[in-house]
Design a protein around this motif. Structure first.
Motif, PDB file in Angstrom:
ATOM      1  N   ILE A   7       8.675  -8.277   2.851  1.00  0.00           N
ATOM      2  CA  ILE A   7       7.578  -9.180   3.184  1.00  0.00           C
ATOM      3  C   ILE A   7       6.384  -8.327   3.595  1.00  0.00           C
ATOM      4  N   THR A   8       5.220  -8.650   3.061  1.00  0.00           N
ATOM      5  CA  THR A   8       4.005  -7.960   3.486  1.00  0.00           C
ATOM      6  C   THR A   8       3.044  -8.952   4.118  1.00  0.00           C
ATOM      7  N   ASP A  30     -10.075 -16.507   9.414  1.00  0.00           N
ATOM      8  CA  ASP A  30      -8.986 -16.740  10.378  1.00  0.00           C
ATOM      9  C   ASP A  30      -7.631 -16.931   9.692  1.00  0.00           C
ATOM     10  N   LEU A  31      -7.555 -16.571   8.394  1.00  0.00           N
ATOM     11  CA  LEU A  31      -6.292 -16.700   7.663  1.00  0.00           C
ATOM     12  C   LEU A  31      -5.727 -15.321   7.344  1.00  0.00           C
ATOM     13  N   ILE A  32      -4.432 -15.249   7.147  1.00  0.00           N
ATOM     14  CA  ILE A  32      -3.791 -14.041   6.641  1.00  0.00           C
ATOM     15  C   ILE A  32      -2.964 -14.414   5.414  1.00  0.00           C
ATOM     16  N   MET A  33      -2.667 -13.412   4.606  1.00  0.00           N
ATOM     17  CA  MET A  33      -1.817 -13.649   3.437  1.00  0.00           C
ATOM     18  C   MET A  33      -0.440 -13.088   3.720  1.00  0.00           C
ATOM     19  N   ILE A  34       0.568 -13.922   3.595  1.00  0.00           N
ATOM     20  CA  ILE A  34       1.956 -13.481   3.732  1.00  0.00           C
ATOM     21  C   ILE A  34       2.593 -13.531   2.343  1.00  0.00           C
ATOM     22  N   SER A  35       3.265 -12.457   1.976  1.00  0.00           N
ATOM     23  CA  SER A  35       3.815 -12.341   0.618  1.00  0.00           C
ATOM     24  C   SER A  35       5.264 -11.920   0.669  1.00  0.00           C
ATOM     25  N   LEU A  36       6.079 -12.501  -0.189  1.00  0.00           N
ATOM     26  CA  LEU A  36       7.473 -12.108  -0.358  1.00  0.00           C
ATOM     27  C   LEU A  36       7.613 -11.469  -1.724  1.00  0.00           C
ATOM     28  N   VAL A  37       8.227 -10.283  -1.753  1.00  0.00           N
ATOM     29  CA  VAL A  37       8.319  -9.497  -2.977  1.00  0.00           C
ATOM     30  C   VAL A  37       9.774  -9.185  -3.276  1.00  0.00           C
ATOM     31  N   GLY A  38      10.163  -9.333  -4.536  1.00  0.00           N
ATOM     32  CA  GLY A  38      11.518  -8.956  -4.925  1.00  0.00           C
ATOM     33  C   GLY A  38      11.719  -9.127  -6.415  1.00  0.00           C
ATOM     34  N   LEU A  82      -0.206  -5.977  -2.114  1.00  0.00           N
ATOM     35  CA  LEU A  82      -0.269  -7.157  -1.251  1.00  0.00           C
ATOM     36  C   LEU A  82      -0.397  -6.820   0.229  1.00  0.00           C
ATOM     37  N   GLY A  83      -0.598  -5.531   0.541  1.00  0.00           N
ATOM     38  CA  GLY A  83      -0.925  -5.210   1.931  1.00  0.00           C
ATOM     39  C   GLY A  83      -0.068  -4.183   2.616  1.00  0.00           C
ATOM     40  N   ALA A  84       1.078  -3.783   2.021  1.00  0.00           N
ATOM     41  CA  ALA A  84       1.897  -2.751   2.663  1.00  0.00           C
ATOM     42  C   ALA A  84       1.155  -1.418   2.589  1.00  0.00           C
ATOM     43  N   GLY A  85       0.896  -0.806   3.732  1.00  0.00           N
ATOM     44  CA  GLY A  85       0.011   0.350   3.757  1.00  0.00           C
ATOM     45  C   GLY A  85       0.672   1.698   3.560  1.00  0.00           C
TER      46      GLY A  85
END
Length: 400
Positions: free
Chosen positions: A253-254, A336-344, A204-207
């Motif tokens: 959060i990513t 112009d959008l970003i994706m915000i994700s919560l993981v757990g 989901l985007g964490a590099g």
């Protein structure tokens, strides 16, 4: 005990850094560890090699591109081995193929098929530190192939699995944080994280880690330590969930800004048409996510999905083919959008997480658009303008 160290390009960016790493490894070896080092190319070497290739050809032959890119890691491992030998520590450098790494798949994005560690073990048994070129192996044709993004991490975990060793990934950050500290300065360092959570965050985007490396760790039960080069062990350990005591609904959060949202509108609905659209997208090997469809009362179809900005050239080719196939198609691309994700992984046992997420966004007047969920994650798109506020509010809500 055998331990596999992996050092990234920033840790080996110049000769002084290579000498410092060599001195550190020498001391650990003197203390009794049998060490295998997997090294990336120095600094931005891989990018420079690709630039050189593109000055020769806009579309370089991918077999030759692999041969060229592999020289970056080979340069690093030879220099690091020289530095160790200069310190009086016996060392040998090996290419990926010499280290027994066999690959399958396409050039520039191969996968590891198998690892035969017998050559590495023979050198370790003779008291040598073994330095292996990451990011590469050899296919069934005898060609050098590279493993794509994060390939050196994948090499390190695969070697650790084959050697029954632990794996330590060293980089320029001191561990994995609940949120990128550059976005949220109060982010907490994570001491322990499960394979599943790390894979989801990477997807989901964490590099900081590549999904394939973590997946290998889970498959072969290799604990993976992530920390800062030349620093004591105060980083993050990736391991099985049942070894982690803390029970929180959200671990991290990513944020992913590398996305386009593609909207396809006003299509006459039919199952074959939807299948045809995704067959075309699949033909170009686009990584598609956040798929949603809406069938209107008039019987027309609105379809949307996300894909990576780095695959823009593939997306354009796919859209061109879709327009040729389906004349009535109307396509809009939003950047112009970003994706915000919560993981757990705690979401499985904690109810009401989704309600908290969307209530927090609503209370702060942050519109959210496309939504997708998995068993251990919730993702939505928001405007780039709301990135900082959304991150801070959600971090406080879930004590991250």
């Amino acid at each position: 005990m055998i331990v596999v160290h992996k050092y990234g390009g920033s840790s080996l960016a110049d000769l002084d850094k290579i000498k410092n790493i060599a001195s550190h490894i020498s001391k650990l070896s003197d203390a009794g560890e049998q060490i295998v080092v997997v090294a990336s190319a120095m600094g931005k070497t891989t990018n420079k090699l690709i630039e050189m290739a593109k000055k020769i050809s806009e579309t370089p032959n991918i077999r030759e591109l692999d041969s060229l890119m592999a020289t970056g890691e080979q340069q690093t491992v030879a220099l690091l081995s020289m530095a160790l030998n200069e310190l009086g520590k016996k060392s040998i450098s090996l290419t990926g193929s010499q280290a027994g790494i066999t690959t399958i798949g396409h050039h520039t994005k191969s996968r590891i098929k198998s690892v035969d560690p017998k050559i590495i073990i023979s050198h370790l048994n003779r008291g040598k530190v073994v330095i292996v070129a990451g990011f590469q192996g050899m296919n069934q044709k005898g060609d050098i192939t590279t493993l794509g993004r994060g390939g050196s991490d994948t090499s390190a975990v695969a070697l650790a699995a084959s050697l029954g060793a632990r794996c330590e990934i060293y980089t320029d950050v001191d561990g994995i944080y609940s949120i990128d500290p550059r976005v949220y300065s109060d982010a907490k360092k994570i001491k322990y994280i499960s394979y599943e959570e790390m894979m989801e965050m990477a997807n989901l985007g964490a590099g900081i880690m590549e999904t394939r490396a973590v997946e290998l760790g889970k498959k072969y039960n290799v604990p993976i330590y992530v920390g800062e080069s030349l620093r004591d062990h105060d980083g993050t350990l990736i391991l099985n969930q049942d070894e982690i005591m803390e029970d929180k609904p959200i671990t991290g959060i990513t944020l992913n800004e590398d996305i386009f949202m593609v909207n396809i509108q006003h299509l006459p609905y039919s199952e074959s048409l939807v299948a045809g659209i995704f067959n075309t997208l699949g033909k170009f090997e686009l990584n598609i996510d956040m798929i949603s469809q809406n069938i209107t009362t008039a019987g027309t179809l609105d379809l949307s999905f996300s894909c990576f900005k780095r695959e823009e050239s593939l997306l354009k080719k796919a859209i061109e083919e879709l327009k040729n196939k389906f004349e009535e198609i109307s396509i809009e691309i939003k950047s112009d959008l970003i994706m915000i994700s919560l993981v757990g992984i705690g979401m499985v046992s904690h109810s009401g997480v989704a309600a908290k997420v969307f209530n927090t966004l609503a209370e702060n007047k942050i519109p959210f658009y496309h939504i997708t969920t998995s068993e251990i994650s919730i993702s939505c798109t928001i405007s780039k303008d709301h990135k900082k506020t959304a991150t801070e509010m959600l971090a406080r809500e879930f004590d991250l």
